[in-house]
Design an enzyme around this catalytic site. Structure first.
Site, PDB file in Angstrom:
ATOM      1  N   GLU A 105       0.836  -1.204   0.000  1.00 57.09           N
ATOM      2  CA  GLU A 105       0.000   0.000   0.000  1.00 57.09           C
ATOM      3  C   GLU A 105       0.870   1.252   0.000  1.00 57.09           C
ATOM      4  OE1 GLU A 105      -2.012  -0.375   3.846  1.00 57.09           O
ATOM      5  OE2 GLU A 105      -0.368   0.699   4.822  1.00 57.09           O
ATOM      6  N   HIS A 122       0.277   5.775   1.052  1.00 60.72           N
ATOM      7  CA  HIS A 122      -0.605   6.801   1.607  1.00 60.72           C
ATOM      8  C   HIS A 122       0.215   8.048   1.892  1.00 60.72           C
ATOM      9  CE1 HIS A 122       1.267   4.848   4.998  1.00 60.72           C
ATOM     10  NE2 HIS A 122       0.554   3.746   4.822  1.00 60.72           N
ATOM     11  N   HIS A 140       5.221   6.466   8.207  1.00 54.72           N
ATOM     12  CA  HIS A 140       5.393   5.483   9.280  1.00 54.72           C
ATOM     13  C   HIS A 140       6.805   5.601   9.844  1.00 54.72           C
ATOM     14  CE1 HIS A 140       1.754   3.329   8.363  1.00 54.72           C
ATOM     15  NE2 HIS A 140       2.178   2.781   7.248  1.00 54.72           N
ATOM     16  N   HIS A 180       4.910   0.314   0.200  1.00 57.56           N
ATOM     17  CA  HIS A 180       5.603  -0.434   1.245  1.00 57.56           C
ATOM     18  C   HIS A 180       4.864  -1.714   1.576  1.00 57.56           C
ATOM     19  CE1 HIS A 180       2.829   2.350   3.247  1.00 57.56           C
ATOM     20  NE2 HIS A 180       2.747   1.491   4.245  1.00 57.56           N
ATOM     21  N   CYS A 217       5.048   0.649  15.259  1.00 59.76           N
ATOM     22  CA  CYS A 217       4.806   1.578  14.144  1.00 59.76           C
ATOM     23  C   CYS A 217       4.106   2.817  14.683  1.00 59.76           C
ATOM     24  CB  CYS A 217       3.962   0.913  13.067  1.00 59.76           C
ATOM     25  SG  CYS A 217       3.611   2.015  11.669  1.00 59.76           S
TER      26      CYS A 217
HETATM   27 MN    MN Z   1       1.055   1.709   5.663  1.00 58.15          MN
END
Ligand code: MN
Length: 151
Positions: free
Chosen positions: A65, A67, A71, A105, A119
């Protein structure tokens, strides 16, 4: 507030904390993934961020994914590999990994060991995007990436 103690030592099958639920990584059918659990360790409005613990069981993988939110990851159990952008990286205990904005990632555990990582993310964040046909073609244009990704 009293500390939430770990209740499962790592040598007894996983990480867990008092009053922290072990949850599904995502809703089943929402996105492709395999053998991943999620625990939200800190989620206070004052922080504006969340700290989560994800555990990928042997042979498992997180969703491929991307975004806008970023992270900040620290490996705290086992080992594994991660795709971050163009490159596949080996991950060892206590490695730190940054996933920049808008960057593909995916995290994978090896077949013989789990991969557990902390995370840190923004509490308010955009929804992950899944790769489309052209994204997958671009990702698979490199043989190492093609072998690595699961979707
Ligand atoms: Mn992610």
């Amino acid at each position: 507030m009293s500390p939430h103690r770990p209740h499962r030592p790592p040598d007894e099958g996983g990480f867990g904390w008092d009053e922290v639920d072990v949850m599904a990584y995502k809703q089943e059918g929402e996105a492709p993934f395999r053998h991943v659990t999620r625990q939200v360790l800190f989620d206070h409005p004052e922080l504006a961020c969340q700290l989560r613990y994800f555990e990928v069981a042997p042979g498992g993988h997180t969703t491929l994914e991307r975004h806008e939110h970023v992270h900040a990851v620290m490996v705290v159990r086992g080992r594994g590999r991660a795709l971050v952008g163009d490159a596949v990286h080996e991950l060892a205990l206590n490695d730190l990994v940054q996933v920049p904005a808008s960057t593909w990632h995916q995290f994978r555990a090896p077949d013989d060991e789990p991969l557990g990582f902390l995370c840190l993310v923004n509490a308010e964040r955009d929804r992950p995007q899944l790769p489309g046909v052209s994204d997958l073609a671009a990702l698979r244009s490199d043989p190492e990436r093609a072998r690595f990704i699961r979707h």
